[in-house]
Design an enzyme around this catalytic site. Structure first.
Site, mmCIF file in Angstrom:
data_model
loop_
_atom_site.group_PDB
_atom_site.id
_atom_site.type_symbol
_atom_site.label_atom_id
_atom_site.label_comp_id
_atom_site.label_asym_id
_atom_site.label_seq_id
_atom_site.Cartn_x
_atom_site.Cartn_y
_atom_site.Cartn_z
ATOM 1 N N GLU A 117 36.136 3.914 -22.282
ATOM 2 C CA GLU A 117 35.194 5.039 -22.242
ATOM 3 C C GLU A 117 34.140 4.853 -21.157
ATOM 4 O OE1 GLU A 117 36.237 3.656 -25.020
ATOM 5 O OE2 GLU A 117 37.285 5.321 -25.995
ATOM 6 N N HIS A 154 35.881 7.315 -36.804
ATOM 7 C CA HIS A 154 36.557 8.545 -36.408
ATOM 8 C C HIS A 154 35.878 9.786 -36.984
ATOM 9 C CE1 HIS A 154 39.627 5.591 -35.497
ATOM 10 N NE2 HIS A 154 40.410 6.509 -34.965
#
Lengths: 392, 336
Positions: B72, B141
């Protein structure tokens, strides 16, 4: 204590110009004039940075970080760039900016803590450097990732420009360095990364920074071709950077160059290197000064003499003094400038807080708004953003 | 305040959910502007883990729909570099809980470059950041940690709540010259469907949206909580005004104050943890600028101050219509 703080003490690197000024290998294919330009850039960098140090001592700058002894790294590598290329410098590459004649007065004003908008207003760039420089990065290693993105943009647009960035030995321990090299390798990005290995990350020596034998070999895992050069030999730095930029320009992907050098001075003006370094080490490196060996070579080749050297030094001093004089004339930034250029539009919050700051500066109470309509004084239209106030 | 800034003719709509609205918008913006490139992992041939980029790799090729290494911070760092060179990059981060490794680039470059360059370097970059729980996913998540983002100046944080909103807000974000984080309520990805104009349109990313007008109480909410707000408003014996914030940073404070000054009561409904959640800022603003209009304290119906629990008990963590209803009733029944 050894003179080399890495795990593999070695002069196993590419070198053209010996510490004594004699040529070991093939000198680069550049004119005498260009060689003198490299020399001039080192002199100008040194004079500029010493001036910055004296300004810091007088309290005009909060901090100064010099690159004495390391100038050949930034200058030799930046000299390998072409007009329109991009450079993402960290804070110890004054030489790269000096070599491409970036305005020194703006640099001094920046070191004085002036807001960029104030500098633009009072010292507008009339003659921008032919190479594009981003603002100098203070946070470490993040410039390298951005530089690889810049190179990716060139590759995806089939442009033949190259992006050069710099990182210190210590910062190669940051994730950003590895992420950047990994992306550069995957996308064949025309990105050349220079590691300025000056042996010390403030007080932490290279052998405590990494168990790798060299910094250059960190490119190996990322599939990035790498070189290790004598960073105090401006010819060697130039030559190997040139090879890397040519490969990158030809679509052959990134390059990594470790330049082995030494920080002859403090990390910055808040540092005290005598606590962690000994004299023996400093003497060893003083004999390997990048300026001395270049001067010896150029004198022997007849490209420099006492007179031309004095001329270069005098011109540099005059330019630096002129830059300092102009920077001193830049007024202190209007405090409201702190709000500039966060977003292109002006939010309720920005408008409101600008009003609060103005009230405080004018000696009015900034806390008298109890319904959100703003303070009594209604002039909140000022904005330095491009489309400030839009949509309200 | 603008509710429907622009829209295609009613004839040319098609039924979309939020995922298809994202996909349609990305394709439309890529056709409109060749500088738009997508960057993320799995965004290529498989079309993303949510299929929000499905078909785009085939249409635009691997240099515009760019599958990346799994990093990321690498994605954001290179995307910022591309944006500094004039590309309009749209980054997909698969889950909000995966964003944290990119926090260095977020703080040091994404949100700072325009300011530190004195306006010389723009970063026109959009980050699509699916968030929200209730999908029975594993650790990291499901969370809503927009506070970390909204505390930072130099970036917009927006959160569309319906397919129609998604198309207009995402298009506006991609065209915006500043970095924009678009939080997508993934729990609503396929549940909400509505006719969406096929023509291109943008919605203001400066303004909140009044979902439903009312006179007794203002319910401030956004994203995945908007449907729950609607249900709660139907159930209570009060005339509730629902404000979908749409933009979390900067906030549309004008609309928020106007609504609460009118109704005199406010409940904030958000999925994030309570302490220093955006509700804290909203409540503080009302205290500072609308206290004399309040008939009751402001209440925050939120998640608890815990890490998102495992999915067998996530329903008990998540605020919903019932929790919102309790808060509304308590505030309605309060007497000074």
């Amino acid at each position: 204590m050894s003179q080399w703080t890495e795990r593999r003490p070695s002069e196993d690197f590419y070198r053209v110009l010996s510490p004594d000024g004699s040529i070991e290998g093939e000198p680069p294919d550049i004119s005498a004039e260009e060689m003198v330009d490299l020399y001039r850039s080192i002199v100008r960098t040194r004079i500029f940075e010493d001036k910055a140090l004296s300004l810091q001592r007088r309290g005009e700058l909060s901090i100064a970080a010099r690159s004495r002894g390391e100038e050949a790294v930034a200058i030799g590598s930046a000299a390998a760039l072409e007009p329109d290329d991009w450079c993402f410098p960290s804070y110890r590459q004054t030489g790269a900016l000096a070599h491409w004649e970036a305005p020194m007065d703006r640099a001094v004003a920046g070191l004085m803590g002036t807001e960029p908008e104030t500098i633009d207003e009072h010292l507008p760039v009339e003659d921008p450097p032919e190479v594009n420089f981003t603002p100098t990065y203070v946070p470490l290693a993040v410039n390298v990732t951005n530089a690889v993105g810049s190179a990716m943009a060139d590759r995806f647009n089939d442009r033949d420009t190259v992006t050069l960035s710099y990182i210190g030995d210590g910062s190669t321990s940051q994730g950003d360095f590895h992420e950047a090299l990994n992306f550069a390798g995957v996308y064949d990005a025309p990105a050349v990364t220079v590691i300025q290995n000056n042996q010390w990350a403030i007080s932490v020596p290279a052998h405590q920074q990494t168990a790798s034998e060299t910094y250059a070999q960190k490119g190996e895992a990322h599939g990035v071709p790498h070189e290790r050069v004598d960073g105090n030999d401006v010819f060697a730095v130039y030559e190997k950077t040139r090879e890397a930029t040519e490969r990158a320009r030809a679509g052959e992907g990134p390059g990594l160059i470790e330049c082995v050098t030494y920080r002859m001075v403090e990390h910055n003006t808040a540092d005290e290197p005598s606590v962690y370094r000994n004299e023996e080490e400093q003497e060893y490196w003083a004999e390997r000064d990048p300026l001395d060996r270049l001067e010896t070579y150029l004198r022997e080749e007849g490209h420099l003499n006492e007179e031309t050297i004095e001329g270069i030094e005098e011109e540099a001093s005059e330019d630096v003094n002129g830059a300092v004089r102009r920077a001193r004339e830049v007024p202190t930034s209007d405090p409201e400038r702190m709000f500039d250029h966060h977003l292109h539009t002006q939010s309720w919050t920005e408008r409101h807080q600008r009003g609060e700051l103005r009230a405080e500066l004018e000696g009015r109470n900034p806390f008298t708004d109890f319904d959100g309509t703003g303070l009594a004084e209604k002039d909140s239209s000022r904005t330095d953003g491009i489309d400030g106030g839009e949509g309200r | 305040m603008s509710r429907t800034d622009a829209a295609g003719s009613p004839e040319s709509t098609s039924e979309m959910n939020i995922v298809t609205a994202v996909k349609e918008t990305l394709g439309q913006e890529m056709r409109r502007d060749e500088r738009v490139r997508l960057l993320g992992y799995d965004v290529g041939p498989i079309g993303g883990v949510y299929r929000a980029t499905e078909g785009l790799h085939e249409e635009f090729g691997p240099e515009r729909v760019i599958d990346t290494p799994l990093s990321e911070n690498g994605i954001l760092g290179t995307a910022v570099g591309m944006a500094m060179r004039g590309e309009r990059v749209v980054v997909e981060i698969q889950f909000m809980g995966f964003f944290y490794p990119a926090f260095g680039q977020f703080m040091y470059t994404l949100t700072k470059m325009y300011e530190r360059s004195g306006g010389q370097l723009e970063v026109p970059l959009t980050i699509r950041l699916p968030y929200s729980g209730g999908i029975k996913a594993s650790e990291y998540h499901s969370e809503s940690t927009e506070t970390y983002l909204a505390h930072t100046p130099g970036v917009r944080v927006v959160c569309p709540s319906t397919p129609y909103e998604t198309k207009g807000v995402l298009a506006a974000s991609i065209r915006d010259p500043d970095p924009v984080i678009v939080m997508e309520p993934k729990s609503q990805y396929r549940s909400a469907r509505e006719p969406v104009p096929e023509e291109e349109y943008t919605l203001s990313i400066d303004d909140a949206r009044i979902v439903r007008e009312g006179s007794d109480l203002t319910l401030l909410t956004w994203g995945a909580m908007v449907p729950h707000a609607g249900t709660a408003a139907e159930r209570v014996d009060a005339d509730v005004e629902i404000v979908d914030l749409r933009t979390l940073s900067p906030l549309d404070i004008e609309t928020i104050l106007e609504s609460v000054r009118k109704t005199g009561r406010c409940v904030i409904l958000h999925e994030a943890r309570r302490t220093l959640g955006l509700g804290a800022e909203l409540s503080a603003l009302l205290n500072e600028y609308a206290l004399d209009r309040l008939h009751a304290p402001v209440k925050r119906a939120t998640g608890y101050d815990v890490h998102m629990p495992g999915h067998t008990i996530e329903e008990q963590y998540l605020p919903d219509a019932e929790r919102a209803q309790y808060a509304i009733e308590a505030v309605m029944n309060y007497e000074f």
